[in-house]
Structures are given as C-alpha cells and as structure tokens.
Design an enzyme around this catalytic site. Structure first.
Site, PDB file in Angstrom:
ATOM      1  N   THR A  32       5.731 -81.448 -38.909  1.00 19.76           N
ATOM      2  CA  THR A  32       5.470 -80.491 -39.526  1.00 19.76           C
ATOM      3  C   THR A  32       6.717 -79.619 -39.820  1.00 19.76           C
ATOM      4  O   THR A  32       7.377 -79.847 -38.954  1.00 19.76           O
ATOM      5  CB  THR A  32       4.396 -79.797 -38.767  1.00 19.76           C
ATOM      6  OG1 THR A  32       3.156 -80.396 -38.796  1.00 19.76           O
ATOM      7  CG2 THR A  32       4.186 -78.249 -39.541  1.00 19.76           C
ATOM      8  N   GLY A  33       7.151 -79.097 -40.958  1.00 19.63           N
ATOM      9  CA  GLY A  33       7.997 -78.361 -41.132  1.00 19.63           C
ATOM     10  C   GLY A  33       8.911 -78.406 -42.389  1.00 19.63           C
ATOM     11  O   GLY A  33       8.832 -79.410 -43.057  1.00 19.63           O
ATOM     12  N   ASP A  85       9.866 -86.296 -37.241  1.00 22.21           N
ATOM     13  CA  ASP A  85       9.571 -84.853 -37.306  1.00 22.21           C
ATOM     14  C   ASP A  85      10.952 -84.255 -37.033  1.00 22.21           C
ATOM     15  O   ASP A  85      12.002 -84.676 -36.547  1.00 22.21           O
ATOM     16  CB  ASP A  85       8.596 -84.558 -36.017  1.00 22.21           C
ATOM     17  CG  ASP A  85       7.996 -83.279 -36.256  1.00 22.21           C
ATOM     18  OD1 ASP A  85       8.087 -82.610 -37.192  1.00 22.21           O
ATOM     19  OD2 ASP A  85       7.082 -82.894 -35.165  1.00 22.21           O
ATOM     20  N   ASP A  88      13.337 -77.635 -33.194  1.00 21.81           N
ATOM     21  CA  ASP A  88      13.822 -76.181 -33.408  1.00 21.81           C
ATOM     22  C   ASP A  88      15.177 -76.281 -32.688  1.00 21.81           C
ATOM     23  O   ASP A  88      15.916 -75.427 -33.006  1.00 21.81           O
ATOM     24  CB  ASP A  88      12.896 -75.162 -32.879  1.00 21.81           C
ATOM     25  CG  ASP A  88      11.356 -75.187 -33.749  1.00 21.81           C
ATOM     26  OD1 ASP A  88      11.694 -74.808 -35.045  1.00 21.81           O
ATOM     27  OD2 ASP A  88      10.617 -75.327 -32.953  1.00 21.81           O
ATOM     28  N   LYS A  98      10.037 -77.705 -29.814  1.00 22.67           N
ATOM     29  CA  LYS A  98       9.350 -77.753 -31.032  1.00 22.67           C
ATOM     30  C   LYS A  98       8.191 -76.804 -31.050  1.00 22.67           C
ATOM     31  O   LYS A  98       7.707 -76.341 -29.995  1.00 22.67           O
ATOM     32  CB  LYS A  98       8.761 -79.214 -31.255  1.00 22.67           C
ATOM     33  CG  LYS A  98       9.991 -80.071 -31.537  1.00 22.67           C
ATOM     34  CD  LYS A  98       9.521 -81.603 -31.637  1.00 22.67           C
ATOM     35  CE  LYS A  98       8.419 -81.776 -32.646  1.00 22.67           C
ATOM     36  NZ  LYS A  98       8.802 -81.307 -33.800  1.00 22.67           N
ATOM     37  N   GLY A  99       7.885 -76.344 -32.166  1.00 24.90           N
ATOM     38  CA  GLY A  99       6.392 -75.575 -32.301  1.00 24.90           C
ATOM     39  C   GLY A  99       6.685 -74.489 -32.901  1.00 24.90           C
ATOM     40  O   GLY A  99       6.014 -73.494 -33.137  1.00 24.90           O
ATOM     41  N   GLY A 100       7.861 -74.010 -33.616  1.00 25.54           N
ATOM     42  CA  GLY A 100       8.077 -72.987 -34.250  1.00 25.54           C
ATOM     43  C   GLY A 100       7.048 -72.655 -35.377  1.00 25.54           C
ATOM     44  O   GLY A 100       6.728 -71.647 -35.777  1.00 25.54           O
ATOM     45  N   GLU A 107       1.921 -82.424 -32.741  1.00 27.10           N
ATOM     46  CA  GLU A 107       3.157 -83.170 -32.751  1.00 27.10           C
ATOM     47  C   GLU A 107       3.329 -83.827 -31.436  1.00 27.10           C
ATOM     48  O   GLU A 107       3.936 -85.194 -31.446  1.00 27.10           O
ATOM     49  CB  GLU A 107       4.174 -82.164 -32.858  1.00 27.10           C
ATOM     50  CG  GLU A 107       4.186 -81.352 -34.215  1.00 27.10           C
ATOM     51  CD  GLU A 107       5.220 -80.479 -34.453  1.00 27.10           C
ATOM     52  OE1 GLU A 107       5.439 -79.954 -35.459  1.00 27.10           O
ATOM     53  OE2 GLU A 107       5.525 -80.076 -33.333  1.00 27.10           O
TER      54      GLU A 107
END
Length: 227
Positions: A32-33, A85, A88, A98-100, A107
């Site tokens: 994601t992102g 993936d 951050d 990760k997880g922003g 994930e």
C-alpha cells in the site's frame, strides 16, 4: 529526479525483478502507498504474465481491479511468491517502520506469508536508525487509552490518529519520540505483548529480503546485513 520519479524508478525495478521470476501461476502480494501505486500501474500491461495478486488494503485492491489485474483472497491461494511494498523508514538490516498509510496489519500478514519480500523505496527512506518516523500501532478501539499509557512507559509520546479507521475496523496510535529504536526486534515483540495491540509498524522480526532503493545514481539492490 524528483520524488515521484524516484518512486517510479524503484517500482520499475521491482516489476522487472518480479516478471523475471513469474509465470502464469505466480501470486504477487501488493502493498500500500504511493510507490506501490506506481508498481500497480506498471504491472497492468503485464497482468497476463502472472496468476493473481493479493492486496494489503482495500485501496490497493481497488486500484488493481481498476487496472483489470486479478485480485485473490489470501485464504484462497497456496502461496505468495513475492510481496512488493514500500517503507516509511528502512535501515541497513532491512528492518522497517511501516504503516503511515494505515495498512500495517495486513502488510505484516503478507510479509509473513510471502516467500520473498521486496521493498521499494526512494533514498529519503534510508536511515541509519529507525524511529524518527512515528511508529504506527493498530489497537482495538476499547484499548486505545490503555495502549497509550503503556506506550508512555516505553518513553513514547502517543498520538491518536483521530478520524482514521483501519480496514480492520481499528484505531491507530502513532508513537513519537522513540528514536533511536534499537534493537528493533525486541521492541516489536514487547509492543505485540500489550493487550489491545493488534499489530505495530516495526518490521524487524520479518525484514525485507531485498531493497530496491532509488538514488540519484540509479536503483541499487541491497540485501540485508547479517545481525
């Protein structure tokens, strides 16, 4: 190159890497992102060369379907060959925050399942020590205050990401002021043991296997340095 061009370069390198290994049965995990969004768009013309994808978020699944790339449920596939993936932050051991974007739990599940985890990032995400980026923690809603208090005992300044609900129906707390995080694996385990924590954004117990890092000089392939 500007930031967007760096992201596209990393995504192109990841696509080349995946297609060199893929066949029509291959399942690719999709993160994601913004960098992953470039990967999805680049994958679209080659969708017939893979079997399916598994997405780490509803947003990524929607973009994949928009580009007519098949999306499967993780429970319905035998194996995820490669998970692609972003990050951050990422260090020399290929440990990450990760997880922003709020998709850290799914994930982390895909990273755990995948045979190979490929991280794509631009040079701004490369750090000597993790923790300047606030560490996301996904929590059961009723446990928000409790988890916040526990994070304070670890020296963090917890900030509830108000107005954000994860795809799993949970809240996010961003833990500030933890820099430097070391050893990352120990903190990841400790956070996992707080009742009410669903997942945290440290990817140290399962780091990336390969980093494709876009720099001014080109895209560099980096394998983790042994602990």
């Amino acid at each position: 190159m500007n930031a967007d061009q760096f992201k596209q370069a990393a995504a192109q390198a990841a696509l080349d890497y995946c297609l060199a290994k893929a066949d029509t049965d291959t399942v690719i995990g999709i993160g994601t992102g913004s960098t992953v969004n470039h990967f999805i768009r680049l994958l679209a013309p080659h969708r017939g060369r893979i079997g399916a994808t598994v997405a780490s978020s509803e947003a990524s699944a929607a973009l994949l379907r928009e580009h007519h790339i098949p999306v499967a449920d993780l429970n319905a596939v035998d194996e995820v060959a490669i998970y692609v993936d972003g990050a951050d932050e990422i260090n020399r051991e290929l440990e990450m925050i990760k997880g922003g974007g709020g998709a850290l739990t799914r994930e982390k599940i895909l990273a755990a399942v995948a045979r190979e985890f490929v991280c794509i990032a631009d040079q701004s995400k490369w750090v000597d020590h993790l923790g300047r980026f606030p560490l996301p923690v996904e929590v059961i809603p009723m446990a928000r205050s409790h988890v916040g208090r526990q994070l304070r005992t670890l020296g963090a300044n917890p900030v509830w990401r108000q107005g954000t609900i994860t795809d799993n129906g949970n809240y996010l707390i961003d833990a500030h002021d933890l820099y430097p995080i070391a050893p990352a694996r120990a903190l990841e385990e400790r956070l996992n043991n707080i009742p009410g924590v669903v997942c945290n954004g440290l990817f140290a117990l399962r780091p990336a296997d390969l980093l494709l890092l876009a720099r001014d000089s080109g895209v560099e392939s980096i394998r983790p340095r042994p602990h």
